[in-house]
Design a protein around this motif. Structure first.
Motif, PDB file in Angstrom:
ATOM      1  N   PHE A   1       0.817  -1.207   0.000  1.00 17.06           N
ATOM      2  CA  PHE A   1       0.000   0.000   0.000  1.00 17.06           C
ATOM      3  C   PHE A   1       0.854   1.261   0.000  1.00 17.06           C
ATOM      4  N   GLN A   2       0.119   2.365  -0.136  1.00 18.14           N
ATOM      5  CA  GLN A   2       0.751   3.673  -0.212  1.00 18.14           C
ATOM      6  C   GLN A   2       1.576   3.978   1.033  1.00 18.14           C
ATOM      7  N   LYS A   3       0.916   3.814   2.218  1.00 14.53           N
ATOM      8  CA  LYS A   3       1.643   4.050   3.465  1.00 14.53           C
ATOM      9  C   LYS A   3       2.091   2.715   4.018  1.00 14.53           C
TER      10      LYS A   3
ATOM     11  N   GLY B   1      10.643   4.584   7.681  1.00 15.86           N
ATOM     12  CA  GLY B   1       9.597   4.475   6.672  1.00 15.86           C
ATOM     13  C   GLY B   1       9.984   3.574   5.507  1.00 15.86           C
ATOM     14  N   GLY B   2      11.190   3.788   4.964  1.00 19.32           N
ATOM     15  CA  GLY B   2      11.632   2.981   3.821  1.00 19.32           C
ATOM     16  C   GLY B   2      11.803   1.520   4.205  1.00 19.32           C
ATOM     17  N   GLN B   3      12.350   1.287   5.418  1.00 15.57           N
ATOM     18  CA  GLN B   3      12.507  -0.096   5.887  1.00 15.57           C
ATOM     19  C   GLN B   3      11.149  -0.753   6.084  1.00 15.57           C
TER      20      GLN B   3
ATOM     21  N   ALA C   1       5.133   7.896   0.167  1.00 16.85           N
ATOM     22  CA  ALA C   1       5.372   8.397   1.524  1.00 16.85           C
ATOM     23  C   ALA C   1       6.851   8.336   1.896  1.00 16.85           C
ATOM     24  N   LEU C   2       7.710   8.118   0.903  1.00 16.13           N
ATOM     25  CA  LEU C   2       9.122   7.889   1.223  1.00 16.13           C
ATOM     26  C   LEU C   2      10.011   9.007   0.684  1.00 16.13           C
ATOM     27  N   ASP C   3      11.207   9.134   1.272  1.00 12.25           N
ATOM     28  CA  ASP C   3      12.156  10.132   0.776  1.00 12.25           C
ATOM     29  C   ASP C   3      12.894   9.572  -0.451  1.00 12.25           C
TER      30      ASP C   3
ATOM     31  N   ARG D   1      15.818   2.890  -3.335  1.00 17.27           N
ATOM     32  CA  ARG D   1      16.024   1.542  -2.812  1.00 17.27           C
ATOM     33  C   ARG D   1      14.865   0.627  -3.228  1.00 17.27           C
ATOM     34  N   ILE D   2      13.621   1.161  -3.077  1.00 20.45           N
ATOM     35  CA  ILE D   2      12.443   0.369  -3.439  1.00 20.45           C
ATOM     36  C   ILE D   2      12.422   0.126  -4.943  1.00 20.45           C
TER      37      ILE D   2
END
Lengths: 563, 277
Positions: B116-118, B176-178, B203-205, B211-212
């Motif tokens: 999901f988004q978040k 958040g990314g993790q 929602a990530l920097d 990374r994603i």
């Protein structure tokens, strides 16, 4: 009507005028271009109105609060000065009277004896010896002491009466007699004297007696009262007009009325919250001080109060009674409270929690829209109605059922019936709070569970409930504190006997029930029996305070995580 | 015959196909025909037909409210969890009808994972988050197998090295990314065939996003990925196929390169060049 009412009305009118004047002045200062002003014209109006009305109204309120006692003090001071010759004569007579000195000697002797008896009693208590004889003799001494003190005041009254008739039989004499009577009176009697005098002079309520001295005292109050009324009214009006004209002159184009009004608003809000907090603090302090008096009355045996197993405050009704210490062991009350709370939570937690889960996770929005308000209506039923229900329906039913099942000693007023009904009362409390925390669990968590292939109940059990758990625990703790403090149901349905038992079919009593029993009806407020209610209330307060703080902290931690 | 060809052959209502056949040896994983979704009386998606190749990344782009997320959610029947959503049309995964009454949505969602988004890790430990799917579907016979699944999934999601020594800490304690990679690991753990990602990086920097994106590229080897994104740069970077949605309809679909360099539809061109959206 009293002048102060007219003055208050006049002040309101002046305040309205202040608003209009302020607005107008703002326009004048801006020379017809309101856009030049720092604030909107109405802000100047409000600000001027505040300066007109508020200080004057505060002055009036202060007079209302202190005026009566000021007038009383001034008038009675005047009368006491006029009574100075009578007081001097009275003092000389007292010093010379042979009966009095004899009585005073006898009392000194008795007090010395009582001191000895008390120390012997303490010694016997420590050594575990026979105490009944000492207690009896101490009781006899106390009775004798009271009798002698009564005699003394009789003698004093006789002397005072003989002195009072010496004053001339005219207004000056009546005033002197009033001052003399007031001077001699104990604080309670002084209050009564003032109330009666005011009743005769101003028609405030009814006088309990009538005498020329009282009338003279009332007449002495009148001019002072008049003076205070008029001066306070004049001062209030002067303050209003002064505030109006002075602040009107301050209004210029750059005057920051908007910001200043903001300051006034924040102060007013601060004051209101201060009232709420200070009131609570006052209640707590009064509980604390009365409890200290109670502990003093039971010779600081606090551990006996907290851990004693026997509760029978009834034997300590009269101060001169032998064995006046009563049994103030509150454990049966704590146990009864705990038992009923336990039964109530056994009903309320599962039903309330599952209802909340159904409403928030399963129910259609249409059903929810109907069911939730209906459930909350349960919370609006007065507890006395629940009490009826417990006493007349549930209680007999449980007793009959218990008898049928072979438990012959079952009674109508049982911990079980009170607990069951209290549980029903608390259901909406638990369900509504749990519903809120379950709804606060983000939808994304549910989506995550569904996307992993979880069924609805799996998502609820594995994801939603663990996420909502701190909030649910908080809700349950709040419900427990509610159950502990609940009074009406247990008064009606749990009984009054302080039994120390874990059997829910027996009648038990709770902290709240005992407070009601101790404090209602005609009670003497000095006795340890009545004062014990305050100590119980203090324990109750500490308990619920602790639970509420714990609950709030748990809920707070939950909020931090998901909002 | 591909599933899509079967569908076209049997379909009674013919829609103009917007699909440009790709050169190469892709097989079709997801094929839809005339998918329409209503929320109450409001139509969110009208008649989308598309054919998504296996082991590729397909991105859905389009302005907000164009129906791309709705379409994504209908592929694993997540729209079932919304009270008033109605889905019609045909969605085939490996030729099997998703909306068939015999298909258990619970089993389907194990085959079609979703991110999901978040980031939404469960209120459990890192280990339990990844082990959740295998547990409820009974994929591991014993603890050792479960440990192995958890480790493999975390490795595939590129998170193992960062969390190996703190598997017993709550999933929410990660950054958040993790967390987003943890959620991807959780989805991989049940060994799905298709992974749907609904704006996974919004929602990530930028560093976590990069990374994603790398991870998405690696996952392409074993899984069919469909991602919804608002970033056209991201669509261009990670996807091989791109579909442009507008006002509930599929406007254009084709190889990413073609969509971005030579769009056929004026609306696609306007959107890509930033003229609306």
């Amino acid at each position: 009507m009293q002048i102060s009412v007219y003055v208050a009305l006049a002040l309101l009118v002046l305040t309205a005028i202040g608003y209009l004047v302020g607005r107008r002045q703002a326009f004048v200062a801006a020379a017809g271009r309101p856009s030049e002003l720092h604030s909107l014209p109405s802000y100047y109006g409000y600000y001027l109105a505040l300066w007109t009305g508020v200080p004057a109204l505060i002055l009036l309120a202060l007079y209302g609060l202190t005026g009566t006692s000021l007038v009383n003090t001034l008038a009675m001071g005047e009368l006491e000065r006029e009574a100075a010759p009578l007081i001097r004569a009275y003092d000389t007579q007292l010093a010379q009277d042979p009966d009095l000195s004899r009585l005073n000697d006898a009392i000194a002797q008795l007090e010395a004896d009582a001191q000895v008896a008390r120390s012997e009693l303490d010694k016997a208590r420590r050594d575990g010896g026979e105490v009944a004889a000492y207690q009896r003799s101490l009781g006899d001494l106390t009775v004798e002491l009271n009798r002698l003190q009564g005699e003394i005041s009789q003698v004093q009254d006789r002397i005072a009466a003989s002195i009072a008739v010496r004053a001339p039989d005219n207004l000056a004499g009546d005033r002197a007699r009033a001052g003399f009577e007031y001077w001699r009176a104990t604080p309670d009697r002084r209050d009564l004297f003032l109330t009666d005098a005011r009743a005769l002079a101003f028609g405030e309520g009814f006088a309990s007696r009538n005498s020329s001295a009282l009338i003279a005292a009332g007449d002495a109050m009148r001019p002072w009262d008049e003076m205070f009324r008029w001066s306070s009214a004049g001062l209030a009006m002067a303050m209003a007009l002064g505030g109006l004209t002075w602040m009107r002159r301050q209004i210029t184009v750059t005057f920051r009325a908007r910001n200043r009004l903001e300051g006034v608003v924040s102060f007013a809000l601060f004051a209101m919250s201060g009232i709420a907090i200070l009131t609570t603090l006052g209640i707590v302090l009064s509980l604390l001080f009365e409890s200290i008096r109670f502990f003093a009355a039971i010779d600081w045996r606090i551990h006996e109060f907290l851990f004693g197993l026997q509760w029978s405050p009834q034997i300590a009704i009269r101060a001169d009674q032998v064995g006046q210490t009563g049994a103030f062991g509150a454990v049966p009350l704590f146990a009864g409270t705990a038992l009923i709370t336990l039964v109530a939570m056994c009903v309320a937690v599962p039903v309330g929690l599952f209802a909340a889960i159904y409403l928030s996770e399963y129910a259609s929005s249409r059903f929810r829209a109907i069911a939730k308000p209906v459930l909350e209506i349960l919370a609006g039923v007065p507890t006395v109605v629940y009490g009826f229900f417990a006493l007349l329906t549930v209680g007999p039913f449980i007793r009959d059922a218990a008898v049928l099942l072979g438990y012959e000693d079952a009674v109508t007023q049982s911990a079980l019936s009170a607990g069951l009904v209290m549980g029903i009362m608390i259901i909406p409390f638990v369900s509504s709070l749990s519903d809120d925390v379950i709804n606060a669990v983000p939808q994304s968590l549910r989506d995550g569970a569904y996307a992993m292939g979880a069924t609805k109940s799996e998502a609820v059990r594995h994801v939603v409930l663990p996420a909502a758990l701190p909030g649910i625990v908080g809700a349950i703790l709040l419900a427990v504190s509610r159950a502990i403090g609940e009074t009406m149901i247990v008064v009606m349905a749990a009984g009054q006997g302080a039994n120390l038992t874990a059997n829910p079919l027996e009648s038990v009593t709770t902290i709240t029930v005992q407070i009601v029993m101790l404090i209602t009806g005609d009670q003497e407020f000095e006795s340890a029996k009545t004062l014990s209610a305050f100590a119980l209330a203090l324990v109750l307060f500490a308990l619920t305070l602790f639970l509420n703080i714990a609950a709030l902290r748990v809920v707070e931690r939950f909020r931090e995580r998901y909002e | 015959m591909t599933a899509y060809e079967k569908l076209q052959a049997g379909a009674s209502v013919r829609q103009e196909t917007l699909y440009h056949p790709v050169e190469g040896s892709y097989t079709t994983k997801v094929a839809t025909k005339n998918v329409t979704v209503h929320y109450g009386d409001k139509s969110a998606l009208n008649g989308v037909s598309i054919e998504i190749p296996a082991c590729t990344v397909t991105s859905f782009i389009g302005p907000s409210g164009c129906g791309k997320s709705t379409f994504l959610r209908s592929i694993n029947r997540m729209n079932d969890t919304i009270d008033n959503a109605r889905v019609s049309g045909s969605i085939l995964i490996d030729g099997e009808e998703v909306n068939d009454r015999n298909v258990d949505p619970v089993v389907l969602r194990a085959r079609v994972g979703m991110v999901f988004q978040k980031p939404n890790p469960f209120p459990k430990t890192i280990y339990e988050n990844v082990a959740y799917g295998p547990r409820i579907h009974g994929l591991a016979a014993d603890k050792d197998q479960l440990d192995a699944i958890v480790e493999t999934s975390l490795r595939k999601a590129g998170l193992w090295d960062e969390v190996a020594d703190r598997l017993d800490q709550p999933g929410t304690s990660l950054s958040g990314g993790q967390q987003q990679r943890l959620v991807i690991a959780r989805a991989i753990a049940v060994n799905p065939e298709v992974i749907l990602m609904d704006e996974p990086c919004s929602a990530l920097d930028p560093i976590a996003t990069a990374r994603i994106e790398e991870l998405i590229d690696e996952l392409r080897e074993n899984y069919t990925l469909i991602i919804v994104t608002h970033s056209m740069a991201q669509a261009a970077r990670v996807s091989q196929m791109t579909a442009f949605f507008h006002l509930g309809s599929l406007v254009e679909y084709g190889p990413t390169e073609e969509i971005f360099t030579n769009p056929r539809d004026q609306r696609t061109q306007d959107y890509i060049t930033g003229r609306f959206g």
